[in-house]
Design a protein around this motif. Structure first.
Motif, mmCIF file in Angstrom:
data_model
loop_
_atom_site.group_PDB
_atom_site.id
_atom_site.type_symbol
_atom_site.label_atom_id
_atom_site.label_comp_id
_atom_site.label_asym_id
_atom_site.label_seq_id
_atom_site.Cartn_x
_atom_site.Cartn_y
_atom_site.Cartn_z
ATOM 1 N N PRO A 1 12.719 18.975 36.714
ATOM 2 C CA PRO A 1 14.060 18.762 36.158
ATOM 3 C C PRO A 1 14.532 20.041 35.441
ATOM 4 N N LEU A 2 15.793 20.370 35.627
ATOM 5 C CA LEU A 2 16.367 21.557 34.996
ATOM 6 C C LEU A 2 16.890 21.203 33.611
ATOM 7 N N MET A 3 16.597 22.055 32.674
ATOM 8 C CA MET A 3 17.052 21.836 31.307
ATOM 9 C C MET A 3 18.290 22.707 31.052
ATOM 10 N N PHE A 4 19.399 22.098 30.685
ATOM 11 C CA PHE A 4 20.632 22.817 30.389
ATOM 12 C C PHE A 4 20.959 22.675 28.912
ATOM 13 N N LYS A 5 21.450 23.758 28.350
ATOM 14 C CA LYS A 5 21.928 23.685 26.973
ATOM 15 C C LYS A 5 23.346 23.133 26.978
ATOM 16 N N LYS A 6 23.655 22.405 25.932
ATOM 17 C CA LYS A 6 24.996 21.878 25.820
ATOM 18 C C LYS A 6 25.932 23.037 25.488
ATOM 19 N N ARG A 7 27.016 23.143 26.230
ATOM 20 C CA ARG A 7 27.956 24.245 26.022
ATOM 21 C C ARG A 7 28.801 23.993 24.787
ATOM 22 N N GLU A 8 28.974 25.092 24.036
ATOM 23 C CA GLU A 8 29.851 25.023 22.879
ATOM 24 C C GLU A 8 31.222 25.515 23.300
ATOM 25 N N PRO A 9 32.283 24.910 22.768
ATOM 26 C CA PRO A 9 33.618 25.357 23.171
ATOM 27 C C PRO A 9 33.893 26.775 22.638
ATOM 28 N N ILE A 10 34.592 27.541 23.441
ATOM 29 C CA ILE A 10 34.940 28.908 23.065
ATOM 30 C C ILE A 10 36.373 28.904 22.548
ATOM 31 N N THR A 11 36.575 29.488 21.392
ATOM 32 C CA THR A 11 37.918 29.580 20.838
ATOM 33 C C THR A 11 38.342 31.037 20.809
ATOM 34 N N ILE A 12 39.590 31.264 21.129
ATOM 35 C CA ILE A 12 40.149 32.612 21.131
ATOM 36 C C ILE A 12 41.225 32.671 20.062
ATOM 37 N N ASN A 13 41.151 33.697 19.227
ATOM 38 C CA ASN A 13 42.143 33.878 18.178
ATOM 39 C C ASN A 13 43.355 34.560 18.786
ATOM 40 N N VAL A 14 44.462 33.825 18.865
ATOM 41 C CA VAL A 14 45.682 34.379 19.446
ATOM 42 C C VAL A 14 46.765 34.575 18.387
ATOM 43 N N ASN A 15 46.371 34.675 17.146
ATOM 44 C CA ASN A 15 47.343 34.875 16.073
ATOM 45 C C ASN A 15 47.556 36.368 15.840
ATOM 46 N N TYR A 16 48.208 37.000 16.779
ATOM 47 C CA TYR A 16 48.505 38.416 16.640
ATOM 48 C C TYR A 16 49.989 38.636 16.931
ATOM 49 N N ARG A 17 50.481 39.782 16.547
ATOM 50 C CA ARG A 17 51.905 40.092 16.675
ATOM 51 C C ARG A 17 52.228 40.442 18.120
ATOM 52 N N ASP A 18 53.339 39.899 18.598
ATOM 53 C CA ASP A 18 53.818 40.242 19.927
ATOM 54 C C ASP A 18 54.368 41.662 19.879
ATOM 55 N N PRO A 19 53.861 42.589 20.700
ATOM 56 C CA PRO A 19 54.302 43.972 20.605
ATOM 57 C C PRO A 19 55.744 44.184 21.033
ATOM 58 N N PHE A 20 56.329 43.270 21.789
ATOM 59 C CA PHE A 20 57.687 43.445 22.275
ATOM 60 C C PHE A 20 58.718 42.759 21.389
ATOM 61 N N LEU A 21 58.390 41.587 20.886
ATOM 62 C CA LEU A 21 59.351 40.823 20.095
ATOM 63 C C LEU A 21 59.152 40.982 18.595
ATOM 64 N N GLY A 22 57.992 41.438 18.167
ATOM 65 C CA GLY A 22 57.723 41.600 16.744
ATOM 66 C C GLY A 22 57.465 40.280 16.045
ATOM 67 N N LYS A 23 57.069 39.249 16.779
ATOM 68 C CA LYS A 23 56.823 37.928 16.203
ATOM 69 C C LYS A 23 55.335 37.618 16.241
ATOM 70 N N VAL A 24 54.899 36.783 15.299
ATOM 71 C CA VAL A 24 53.518 36.322 15.281
ATOM 72 C C VAL A 24 53.502 34.882 15.764
ATOM 73 N N TYR A 25 52.621 34.575 16.704
ATOM 74 C CA TYR A 25 52.515 33.221 17.201
ATOM 75 C C TYR A 25 51.501 32.460 16.349
#
Length: 155
Positions: A36-60
Motif C-alpha cells: 500500500p502506498l502512503m500519501f501525506k495529506k496535502r495542505e492548501p497553498i495560499t498566495i498573497n495577492v495583496n499588492y499594488r496594481d502597477p497600472f491602476l495604482g490600486k491595492v486589491y
C-alpha cells in the motif's frame, strides 16, 4: 562444411528455446507483491495577492467569509501615490576655457564649451538654458534652472 553449419544452427535453436522456457518458469514462480502506498495529506497553498496594481495604482484587498474559508469578493482600493523626492538637476557638461577678450575691458568675453559646442559669452548671456552670471580669469559662475554653480578653468 555442412555438419559445421548444422551444429551452429542447432546451438542457436537450443539457446533460443531454453531461454524462452526459463522466463516462463520464473514468471510463474514469482508471486505478486502489492504494497500500500502512503500519501501525506496535502495542505492548501495560499498566495498573497495583496499588492499594488502597477497600472491602476490600486491595492486589491480580499474579504473572507466568516462562515467558510472561501474568498468570495475582491475590492479595489485606491492608494495615494507617494510624492517623489525632489529631483536633482542634471547639469549639461560645461567646461570653461578662459577669457577671450582683454582682461582689463569692462565687457569680458568668456569661452565656454556646453555639451560639446563652443560658445563665446558675456556676463548675463544665456545659451542652451545656461545663464552666465559673472566670471574672472580662474572661474565663472553659471546658473541653470535656478541653481548656481561655479566652474573652474580647464587647460
Amino acid at each position: 562444411m555442412l555438419p559445421l553449419v548444422i551444429l551452429i544452427w542447432g546451438a542457436v535453436m537450443y539457446q533460443f528455446f531454453t531461454f524462452s522456457k526459463s522466463d516462463q518458469e520464473n514468471v510463474a514462480i514469482q508471486e505478486p507483491v502489492v504494497k500500500p502506498l502512503m500519501f501525506k495529506k496535502r495542505e492548501p497553498i495560499t498566495i498573497n495577492v495583496n499588492y499594488r496594481d502597477p497600472f491602476l495604482g490600486k491595492v486589491y484587498v480580499t474579504k473572507i467569509n466568516k462562515n467558510s474559508n472561501h474568498i468570495f469578493k475582491k475590492v479595489a482600493k485606491t492608494v495615494k501615490p507617494i510624492p517623489d523626492k525632489i529631483e536633482s538637476i542634471v547639469w549639461p557638461t560645461i567646461s570653461y576655457k578662459g577669457i577671450v577678450s582683454d582682461a582689463k575691458s569692462k565687457n569680458k568675453v568668456f569661452m565656454l564649451i556646453i555639451d560639446g559646442r563652443t560658445f563665446l559669452m558675456r556676463a548675463s548671456n544665456k545659451e542652451n538654458g545656461v545663464y552666465l552670471v559673472e566670471g574672472d580669469r580662474e572661474s565663472v559662475e553659471m546658473e541653470y534652472k535656478n541653481e548656481s554653480k561655479i566652474i573652474l578653468i580647464e587647460e
